[in-house]
Enzyme design. Structure first.
Site, short mmCIF file in Angstrom:
data_model
loop_
_atom_site.label_atom_id
_atom_site.label_comp_id
_atom_site.label_asym_id
_atom_site.label_seq_id
_atom_site.Cartn_x
_atom_site.Cartn_y
_atom_site.Cartn_z
N SER A 116 0.84 -1.20 0.00
CA SER A 116 0.00 0.00 0.00
C SER A 116 0.87 1.24 0.00
O SER A 116 0.36 2.34 -0.03
CB SER A 116 -0.94 0.00 1.20
OG SER A 116 -0.25 -0.33 2.37
N HIS A 137 -3.48 -4.22 -5.60
CA HIS A 137 -3.76 -3.74 -4.24
C HIS A 137 -5.19 -4.09 -3.84
O HIS A 137 -6.15 -3.52 -4.38
CB HIS A 137 -3.51 -2.22 -4.19
CG HIS A 137 -3.62 -1.65 -2.82
ND1 HIS A 137 -4.15 -0.41 -2.57
CD2 HIS A 137 -3.28 -2.17 -1.61
CE1 HIS A 137 -4.11 -0.19 -1.26
NE2 HIS A 137 -3.60 -1.24 -0.67
N GLU A 149 -6.97 -2.36 -6.97
CA GLU A 149 -6.23 -1.39 -7.78
C GLU A 149 -5.13 -2.14 -8.53
O GLU A 149 -4.37 -2.90 -7.92
CB GLU A 149 -5.61 -0.31 -6.89
CG GLU A 149 -6.65 0.64 -6.31
CD GLU A 149 -6.04 1.65 -5.35
OE1 GLU A 149 -6.44 2.82 -5.40
OE2 GLU A 149 -5.19 1.26 -4.52
N ASN A 187 -5.78 5.17 -1.25
CA ASN A 187 -5.12 5.67 -0.04
C ASN A 187 -4.76 7.15 -0.12
O ASN A 187 -4.68 7.81 0.91
CB ASN A 187 -3.87 4.83 0.28
CG ASN A 187 -4.24 3.52 0.96
OD1 ASN A 187 -5.29 3.43 1.57
ND2 ASN A 187 -3.40 2.52 0.84
N1 3HC Z 1 -16.95 -13.95 1.77
C1 3HC Z 1 -17.97 -13.27 1.21
N2 3HC Z 1 -18.76 -12.42 1.88
C2 3HC Z 1 -18.52 -12.26 3.19
C3 3HC Z 1 -17.46 -12.94 3.85
C4 3HC Z 1 -16.67 -13.83 3.09
N3 3HC Z 1 -15.67 -14.52 3.62
N4 3HC Z 1 -17.46 -12.58 5.16
C5 3HC Z 1 -18.45 -11.70 5.31
N5 3HC Z 1 -19.10 -11.51 4.13
C6 3HC Z 1 -20.21 -10.60 3.85
C7 3HC Z 1 -21.33 -10.69 4.89
O1 3HC Z 1 -22.21 -11.71 4.53
C8 3HC Z 1 -21.96 -9.32 4.79
O2 3HC Z 1 -22.75 -9.26 3.64
P1 3HC Z 1 -24.12 -8.37 3.59
O3 3HC Z 1 -23.66 -6.95 3.70
O4 3HC Z 1 -24.71 -8.72 2.26
O5 3HC Z 1 -24.91 -8.82 4.76
C9 3HC Z 1 -20.74 -8.42 4.55
O6 3HC Z 1 -19.73 -9.26 3.96
C10 3HC Z 1 -20.21 -7.78 5.82
O7 3HC Z 1 -19.73 -8.79 6.69
P2 3HC Z 1 -20.11 -8.92 8.23
O8 3HC Z 1 -21.59 -8.94 8.39
O9 3HC Z 1 -19.34 -10.07 8.77
O10 3HC Z 1 -19.49 -7.64 8.91
P3 3HC Z 1 -20.06 -6.16 9.07
O11 3HC Z 1 -21.42 -5.97 8.51
O12 3HC Z 1 -19.79 -5.83 10.49
O13 3HC Z 1 -19.04 -5.33 8.13
C11 3HC Z 1 -16.96 -4.63 7.24
C12 3HC Z 1 -17.66 -5.42 8.34
C13 3HC Z 1 -17.12 -5.31 5.91
C14 3HC Z 1 -15.47 -4.63 7.63
C15 3HC Z 1 -17.57 -3.18 7.18
O14 3HC Z 1 -17.54 -2.60 8.43
C16 3HC Z 1 -16.79 -2.28 6.22
O15 3HC Z 1 -16.99 -2.30 5.01
N6 3HC Z 1 -15.87 -1.46 6.79
C17 3HC Z 1 -15.00 -0.58 5.99
C18 3HC Z 1 -13.81 -1.39 5.53
C19 3HC Z 1 -12.89 -0.58 4.68
O16 3HC Z 1 -13.01 0.63 4.49
N7 3HC Z 1 -11.85 -1.28 4.15
C20 3HC Z 1 -10.83 -0.65 3.36
C21 3HC Z 1 -9.69 -0.30 4.24
S1 3HC Z 1 -8.39 0.51 3.36
C22 3HC Z 1 -7.40 -0.73 2.86
O17 3HC Z 1 -7.62 -1.89 3.11
C23 3HC Z 1 -6.21 -0.31 2.06
C24 3HC Z 1 -4.93 -0.50 2.82
O18 3HC Z 1 -3.86 -0.28 1.91
C25 3HC Z 1 -4.78 0.47 3.98
#
Ligand code: 3HC
Length: 283
Positions: A116, A137, A149, A187
């Site tokens: 990243s 990414h 990405e 990012n």
């Molecule tokens: N496979 C497929 N789908 C899955 C899964 C898997 N292994 N595990 C969970 N899911 C699905 C769930 O069924 C759910 O689907 P739905 O919305 O249709 O009901 C969805 O994914 C969300 O899962 P959970 O219910 O377990 O969890 P939450 O609802 O609490 O959401 C989260 C958790 C997805 C982490 C949410 O809070 C979110 O999107 N947060 C923001 C994350 C984000 O911004 N990530 C990017 C970070 S930046 C980055 O990574 C870049 C790096 O370089 C810094």
């Protein structure tokens, strides 16, 4: 496709799950024996969540897990067509892996990094065939986030990019192409926002709960910025800040003192049990 993933941590495991779910054969190179069981446990738990939510059938889950094999030698990646490096965000460690990968994988395999913050051109310079090196990414949690990405460095070939695009589409993810500049697209937009929230907290502008609620409820974000910092890992956010600042020399990209101090103190967020908030268990 025969895919190798180097590193079985949070991102490596998530990428491997995503790739195996799409029907590809995956080998995860995790040289630390003690890290393999937690890595597999992470994948199993994640697929259990998908199963419970009706996103995966039990038979698909079994097949997905059977397509993932852990290996301890890089030589066991010799037949891979694509290797995705997802080791710790440390320049020296990644460069060393790229040098070693070149010796072990076949000459036409694509070599991708999930970095990243490290320029892809630097990683490409570590191998004699930079045209096959690119950035792929993924976002955390990789099985859930819909974007990858694709980063073209100076010498990445069109053929490499076309193959990478087909591969990402096979994962049912959307491709965004980015230049090889610190932060890429996401990012560069996300991290200044996250550190603005840290500065806001540091300056006593609002409480952590109110800052998070403001953005979750006011803007419909799934998580507020401080919760997201904890989720990503404060060390990772800090590393991205450093690389943005190094690249663009703009003050708003510099890590605020609170972020630096928390990182030095090992308060890294969910993975260490404590960041802006306290956590019982990591996920
Ligand atoms: N496979 C497929 N789908 C899955 C899964 C898997 N292994 N595990 C969970 N899911 C699905 C769930 O069924 C759910 O689907 P739905 O919305 O249709 O009901 C969805 O994914 C969300 O899962 P959970 O219910 O377990 O969890 P939450 O609802 O609490 O959401 C989260 C958790 C997805 C982490 C949410 O809070 C979110 O999107 N947060 C923001 C994350 C984000 O911004 N990530 C990017 C970070 S930046 C980055 O990574 C870049 C790096 O370089 C810094």
């Amino acid at each position: 496709m025969r895919v190798g993933v180097v590193g079985g941590g949070l991102m490596g495991a998530g990428i491997a799950e995503t790739v195996a779910r799409a029907g590809h054969d995956v080998r995860i190179h995790e040289p630390i024996a003690a890290a393999r069981a937690p890595s597999l446990a992470r994948i199993t738990a994640s697929t259990e969540r998908a199963l419970a939510a009706g996103k995966l059938e039990a038979q698909e889950q079994r097949a997905l897990l059977e397509r993932i094999v852990y290996v301890d030698e890089l030589a066991q990646l010799a037949d891979r067509e694509l290797v995705i490096e997802a080791v710790v965000e440390d320049r020296a460690v990644k460069l060393d892996y790229f040098r070693r990968l070149e010796r072990h994988v076949c000459a036409d395999a694509l070599l991708a990094s999930n970095t990243s913050s490290i320029p892809i051109a630097e990683l490409a310079a570590a191998v004699s065939t930079p045209e096959r090196v690119l950035g792929l990414h993924f976002f955390s949690p990789a099985p859930v986030m819909r974007l990858v990405e694709v980063v073209a460095a100076l010498d990445t070939s069109e053929q490499t990019l076309a193959t990478a695009r087909r591969f990402v589409e096979s994962l049912d993810k959307t491709v965004v192409m980015s230049k090889d500049r610190a932060g890429f697209v996401v990012n560069l937009l996300l991290v200044p926002y996250l550190v603005a929230a840290v500065r806001m907290l540091e300056e006593g502008f609002a409480t952590r709960e109110d800052i998070d609620a403001a953005m979750a409820l006011g803007c419909g974000h799934p998580m507020g910025p401080l919760t997201l910092c904890d989720f990503i890992g404060l060390d990772v956010v800090s590393a991205v800040c450093d690389s943005l600042f190094e690249e663009f020399k703009r003050a708003e990209y510099a890590a605020p003192p609170l972020l630096s101090r928390m990182t030095s103190a090992g308060r890294l967020g969910r993975k260490s049990g404590r960041g802006f908030y306290t956590y019982q268990a990591t996920r």
